[in-house]
Design a protein around this motif. Structure first.
Motif, PDB file in Angstrom:
ATOM      1  N   GLN B 247       0.834  -1.199   0.000  1.00  0.00           N
ATOM      2  CA  GLN B 247       0.000   0.000   0.000  1.00  0.00           C
ATOM      3  C   GLN B 247       0.881   1.267   0.000  1.00  0.00           C
ATOM      4  OE1 GLN B 247      -3.274  -0.123  -0.288  1.00  0.00           O
ATOM      5  NE2 GLN B 247      -4.151   1.737   0.563  1.00  0.00           N
ATOM      6  N   LEU B 248       2.051   1.189   0.629  1.00  0.00           N
ATOM      7  CA  LEU B 248       2.951   2.350   0.653  1.00  0.00           C
ATOM      8  C   LEU B 248       3.757   2.484  -0.633  1.00  0.00           C
ATOM      9  CD1 LEU B 248       4.478   2.192   4.258  1.00  0.00           C
ATOM     10  CD2 LEU B 248       3.192   4.110   3.307  1.00  0.00           C
ATOM     11  N   PHE B 249       4.185   1.341  -1.208  1.00  0.00           N
ATOM     12  CA  PHE B 249       5.200   1.431  -2.257  1.00  0.00           C
ATOM     13  C   PHE B 249       4.764   0.974  -3.643  1.00  0.00           C
ATOM     14  CE2 PHE B 249       7.670   1.282   1.700  1.00  0.00           C
ATOM     15  CZ  PHE B 249       8.334   2.488   1.558  1.00  0.00           C
ATOM     16  N   ILE B 250       3.610   0.327  -3.752  1.00  0.00           N
ATOM     17  CA  ILE B 250       3.191  -0.073  -5.100  1.00  0.00           C
ATOM     18  C   ILE B 250       2.016   0.781  -5.568  1.00  0.00           C
ATOM     19  CG2 ILE B 250       2.413  -1.965  -6.590  1.00  0.00           C
ATOM     20  CD1 ILE B 250       3.939  -3.907  -4.829  1.00  0.00           C
ATOM     21  N   ALA B 251       0.925   0.752  -4.858  1.00  0.00           N
ATOM     22  CA  ALA B 251      -0.250   1.550  -5.243  1.00  0.00           C
ATOM     23  C   ALA B 251      -1.188   1.584  -4.048  1.00  0.00           C
ATOM     24  CB  ALA B 251      -0.937   0.927  -6.451  1.00  0.00           C
ATOM     25  N   GLN B 252      -2.252   2.364  -4.163  1.00  0.00           N
ATOM     26  CA  GLN B 252      -3.213   2.438  -3.059  1.00  0.00           C
ATOM     27  C   GLN B 252      -4.534   1.799  -3.464  1.00  0.00           C
ATOM     28  OE1 GLN B 252      -1.034   5.337  -3.568  1.00  0.00           O
ATOM     29  NE2 GLN B 252       0.024   4.024  -2.120  1.00  0.00           N
ATOM     30  N   MET B 253      -4.967   0.825  -2.675  1.00  0.00           N
ATOM     31  CA  MET B 253      -6.300   0.273  -2.853  1.00  0.00           C
ATOM     32  C   MET B 253      -7.244   1.125  -2.000  1.00  0.00           C
ATOM     33  SD  MET B 253      -5.816  -2.205  -4.987  1.00  0.00           S
ATOM     34  CE  MET B 253      -7.435  -2.983  -5.011  1.00  0.00           C
ATOM     35  N   LYS B 254      -8.380   1.498  -2.585  1.00  0.00           N
ATOM     36  CA  LYS B 254      -9.347   2.358  -1.886  1.00  0.00           C
ATOM     37  C   LYS B 254     -10.056   1.607  -0.756  1.00  0.00           C
ATOM     38  CE  LYS B 254     -12.196   6.056  -1.789  1.00  0.00           C
ATOM     39  NZ  LYS B 254     -11.760   7.424  -1.526  1.00  0.00           N
ATOM     40  N   ARG B 255     -10.435   0.370  -1.035  1.00  0.00           N
ATOM     41  CA  ARG B 255     -11.126  -0.466  -0.054  1.00  0.00           C
ATOM     42  C   ARG B 255     -10.701  -1.915  -0.207  1.00  0.00           C
ATOM     43  NH1 ARG B 255     -12.474   3.675   1.639  1.00  0.00           N
ATOM     44  NH2 ARG B 255     -14.539   4.484   2.183  1.00  0.00           N
ATOM     45  N   VAL B 256     -10.757  -2.645   0.908  1.00  0.00           N
ATOM     46  CA  VAL B 256     -10.724  -4.104   0.849  1.00  0.00           C
ATOM     47  C   VAL B 256     -11.990  -4.594   1.523  1.00  0.00           C
ATOM     48  CG1 VAL B 256      -9.496  -6.215   1.437  1.00  0.00           C
ATOM     49  CG2 VAL B 256      -8.201  -4.128   0.943  1.00  0.00           C
ATOM     50  N   MET B 275      -5.610   1.560   5.982  1.00  0.00           N
ATOM     51  CA  MET B 275      -6.290   0.831   4.920  1.00  0.00           C
ATOM     52  C   MET B 275      -7.709   0.584   5.400  1.00  0.00           C
ATOM     53  SD  MET B 275      -3.400  -1.915   3.749  1.00  0.00           S
ATOM     54  CE  MET B 275      -4.435  -2.538   2.428  1.00  0.00           C
ATOM     55  N   TYR B 276      -8.650   0.675   4.493  1.00  0.00           N
ATOM     56  CA  TYR B 276     -10.050   0.499   4.859  1.00  0.00           C
ATOM     57  C   TYR B 276     -10.483  -0.917   4.516  1.00  0.00           C
ATOM     58  CZ  TYR B 276      -9.993   5.511   5.504  1.00  0.00           C
ATOM     59  OH  TYR B 276      -9.693   6.770   5.939  1.00  0.00           O
ATOM     60  N   ILE B 277     -10.583  -1.739   5.551  1.00  0.00           N
ATOM     61  CA  ILE B 277     -10.959  -3.142   5.397  1.00  0.00           C
ATOM     62  C   ILE B 277     -12.365  -3.274   5.972  1.00  0.00           C
ATOM     63  CG2 ILE B 277     -10.189  -5.514   5.800  1.00  0.00           C
ATOM     64  CD1 ILE B 277      -7.789  -3.957   4.891  1.00  0.00           C
TER      65      ILE B 277
END
Lengths: 292, 292
Positions: B247-256, B275-277
């Protein structure tokens, strides 16, 4: 060791111990040699079934158990050294003497291909659907050879230290050749298929955590062949357009080495983004200058 | 259709056709309902074996064939609606009437969990080591529900057009809700394990090709449970530190979204990077505002 264990697997178990004790030791080279010789002796007892290559310019066969019909993975006829050829034995002697480049890149590629494929085919014939053992053997082989050439032990995890968070990242091989020089990130795969995106993703993490250029990515593979067991047609499973997208948008791999280069990836040497896809033997001749 | 095919598989084949013809149609909802009802009827014929959860606060069981001892994957007792409960049927009626939010997020999560787990457990009992059929069913279920909520068909590939190169990128579901609004990138997995890095890598490619923020990533999963078939202990296989690094170094997922949130991932809601799980049922209540 249980008496029932096949001699090829016994040698493989000894290699596992030797690699774990010291991945660069002479004992590891000797274990690779013994595993290779036993697997070559074993695989020689099978027939050779010609395969039809789905393309032009390559010739493949499979080892076949003529009683059961069971066949091994595909073997490239032009890279496979014959049963009486001593190029691979000479190569392993050169590894021990730290004189690998006494042979040509082409001879080295053929020697490594033959060592790898004799073992992988032996496991194909000895077991059912075992991909893990060939994959692990191939990791030991490549980890040993690349480590010997660079003169440093390969390791398999990295600390991610970052302000107030700390995590351990499991990686493919990392080789740290010292301060003020780039380090190497070496993913080793018998074949890549759809899982390959993880190679670029891990490179991206290394670029992000340590700075771009700090780790040079050297993806190292055996081949991409797949045999249809009904039709005996061999196909190379390749996703060249996806590789180009990964190389442009995720991270940059410095080299991709293959023992048996798939034709569709060989062509990536000629298009943009330029990717360097080379026979593995060439690594030994460019290792010292890769970081320039 | 061959007579020998089990009724659950017949209904699944019909769902496959319905989804391919029109992923948002009433026929697709009806096919999901029929597949669910047949699988619930089938799975009811088995015993329920309590499992030991490797942690606290969750209770699991497996369906068990008492003759052969064969067991299904783990089922979360607190999310599984009983055999006589009609919450899931009401949910599917609401899907048809486009009134999903008539039920609470919690009821929706339980309904979806029960629909998914009845089918997955049925396949566990009907077949050996078939992960593909449960995975594809789960894709249809989630693709249908998310598509219905957003009012657009999910698609599975994207053109990468970029100056003089053109490639087609196979993706997880993409939902395009129109101009001047972000699009959704929805990877759907019954469980993620070590392959999960590809989710962030694909998000990275989308960010790179189309611009960061153009696609919002919504990873959608069933659970992360693994049952030890000898000891009957259920463990949640999680790699929270690696998720933070991705999440810090590749990309950001908005939700899991999870139907059955693993405890170790739930905790990622409280640490940096945030992170929004969330339980999947909450998607339907926030879908309209996710892009704000």
């Amino acid at each position: 060791m249980p008496r029932a264990m096949h001699i090829v697997l016994q040698k493989y178990e000894a290699l596992k111990q030797a690699f774990k004790a010291d991945a660069l030791s002479e004992r590891t080279t000797d274990s690779i040699a013994e595993t290779f010789l036993e697997s070559r002796t074993y695989i020689q007892t099978f027939g050779m079934l010609p395969l039809t290559y789905d393309g032009t310019g390559k010739n493949y066969f499979s080892f076949q158990n003529e009683q059961t019909g069971k066949i091994s993975r595909a073997v490239n006829r032009d890279l496979f050294l014959g049963f009486n050829d001593t190029t691979a034995e000479m190569f392993l002697e050169n590894v021990k003497r730290r004189q690998i480049t006494n042979q040509s890149a082409e001879e080295i590629t053929k020697a490594c291909y033959t060592i790898a494929i004799c073992f992988c085919c032996s496991i194909d014939m000895l077991k059912d659907n075992d991909q893990k053992t060939p994959g692990t053997f191939f990791e030991y082989l490549m980890g040993h050879l690349i480590g010997v050439q660079l003169g440093v032990l390969p390791s398999k995890q990295l600390d991610v230290l970052n302000l107030d968070m700390r995590a351990t990242l499991p990686t493919d091989f990392i080789l740290n050749i010292g301060e003020n020089r780039p380090k190497f990130h070496v993913p080793v795969k018998t074949s890549t298929r759809e899982r390959v995106v993880q190679v670029w993703a891990h490179q991206r993490v290394l670029d992000g955590v340590y700075g771009t250029g700090r780790f040079l990515g050297l993806l190292s593979c055996l081949s991409e062949t797949k045999v249809n067991h009904q039709t005996h047609v061999v196909t190379e499973i390749c996703l060249p357009d996806q590789w180009r997208v990964y190389q442009l948008f995720i991270a940059q791999m410095k080299r991709v080495y293959y023992l048996d280069i798939p034709q569709k990836y060989d062509r990536l040497n000629n298009v943009f983004p330029r990717m360097y896809i080379k026979p593995f033997g060439e690594f030994f001749f460019e290792a010292a200058t890769l970081s320039n």
